[in-house]
Write a protein that holds these residues in place. Sequence first.
Motif, PDB file in Angstrom:
ATOM      1  N   ALA A 160       0.839  -1.199   0.000  1.00  0.00           N
ATOM      2  CA  ALA A 160       0.000   0.000   0.000  1.00  0.00           C
ATOM      3  C   ALA A 160       0.873   1.248   0.000  1.00  0.00           C
ATOM      4  O   ALA A 160       1.991   1.233   0.523  1.00  0.00           O
ATOM      5  CB  ALA A 160      -0.907   0.013   1.230  1.00  0.00           C
ATOM      6  N   TRP A 206      -4.719  -0.678  -4.699  1.00  0.00           N
ATOM      7  CA  TRP A 206      -4.941   0.115  -3.488  1.00  0.00           C
ATOM      8  C   TRP A 206      -6.439   0.384  -3.311  1.00  0.00           C
ATOM      9  O   TRP A 206      -6.960   0.327  -2.196  1.00  0.00           O
ATOM     10  CB  TRP A 206      -4.175   1.422  -3.524  1.00  0.00           C
ATOM     11  N   ASP A 222      -8.264  -0.550   0.036  1.00  0.00           N
ATOM     12  CA  ASP A 222      -8.922   0.557   0.730  1.00  0.00           C
ATOM     13  C   ASP A 222     -10.388   0.207   1.004  1.00  0.00           C
ATOM     14  O   ASP A 222     -10.888   0.370   2.125  1.00  0.00           O
ATOM     15  CB  ASP A 222      -8.812   1.809  -0.141  1.00  0.00           C
ATOM     16  N   SER A 274      -5.117  -6.766  -2.782  1.00  0.00           N
ATOM     17  CA  SER A 274      -4.774  -5.748  -3.783  1.00  0.00           C
ATOM     18  C   SER A 274      -4.762  -6.322  -5.187  1.00  0.00           C
ATOM     19  O   SER A 274      -5.187  -5.677  -6.146  1.00  0.00           O
ATOM     20  CB  SER A 274      -3.416  -5.126  -3.455  1.00  0.00           C
TER      21      SER A 274
END
Length: 448
Positions: free
Chosen positions: A40, A415, A419, A446
Amino acid sequence: MSRSLRAAVVGAGPAGIYAADILDKSDADVQIDLFERMPAPFGLIRYGVAPDHPRIKGIVTALEKVLSKPNIRLLGNIDYGTDIKLDELREFYDAVIFSTGASADRALDIPGIDLDGSYGAADFVSWYDGHPDVPRTWPLTASSVAVLGVGNVALDVARVLAKTADELLTTDIPDNVYQGLKASPVTDVHVFGRRGPAQAKFTPLELRELDHSPNVEVIVYPEDIEFDDGSIAALRASKQIDMVVKTLQEWAIREPGTRPRRLHLHFFHSPAEVLGEDGRVTGLRTERTELTGDGNVRGTGEFHDWDVQAVYRAVGYLSSHLPELPFDHVAGVVPNQAGRVLDLDENQLPGVYVTGWIKRGPVGLIGHTKGDAAETIASLLADADTLTAPKFASPDAILDFLETRGIPFTNWDGWGRLDAHEKALGSAAGRERVKVVERDEMTRISRG
């Protein structure tokens, strides 16, 4: 430059992202790839800022806008020096900018500093911020703790140690951190500064936040409120220092409250020795200091022993030596001139640049890295016509290289998936986000 300029930025924290943004906004025709060791992005903001600082973490919103630009690409989970080396990067890019920051603790050379129960602040910060490369548990067994240093990192460490775990449940702390803090028996946290209130490195907002907890009583001692000519000059020269001192003065004269935990701020106490028995910390010895007239201090020969069972040193961070680059091990920086990397003979290393803490040392706030980045990018653009064209000019060439190496790299879309996953975990628990800790899990999510 008649051709498109390709630049690699190693480190996708604020410093690297600011550099990419400034370069993208220039008149040059550029394509920029940011290489990040973590799956990340956001570096210090994700793994260095205390979880109860959502205001600072809000900077992520601005950084996300940069990373979503069409000429900027994120390549995560790639370890420079292991997965890819400088000579290899040069085959794909005209210029390489290093913005790797600082993650190690500066040493403190006093007897007993290596005892069991003596820790570096950086390691503790990495633990409570859910860094994937540190252990999942932390030995929180002390009822009384010492924190050495009077900067914002020292305040973060002291605040996280002193608060109850339930107070931090509104943040993104992982469950292992919550459980660790919940079991902590701490009642008293002592923060020690070698000099006086006017020399403290706190920012006013960070200092005042200490007093916001309903469970933590902040205690300042009237005998520690002293000033000399140098201190008074500092107060007059800086509104920030003046605000810090006024807050400390107000706390020093108020009546003690009854909150169950106490956070003590001590000034004019220089750490002299970490005391121990059977290899473990049993106390801290400090020497009382006094002002010398110019804002500095000297020892008085008067010592005090404090009954603490753990010591955290927050005396500064240190950058790590990057493979294939020269390094000043004393200053903890890559030798450079206006961001241009210099070899041991002080000659410019063509096409190699630095920005952020690896350039100037780990001082200043996040926003200060913008000035660093602007200077470095100005140097790069001034050198543009002299840069050697990369062997592989296609943007896809580096992706093919990484795939051939079998590196499970992440990207900007990845990401977005991570997230969303962390926010979903938070929503299920009535929180904004719960951070995923394990590197393999971060990478799996991811990569979809």
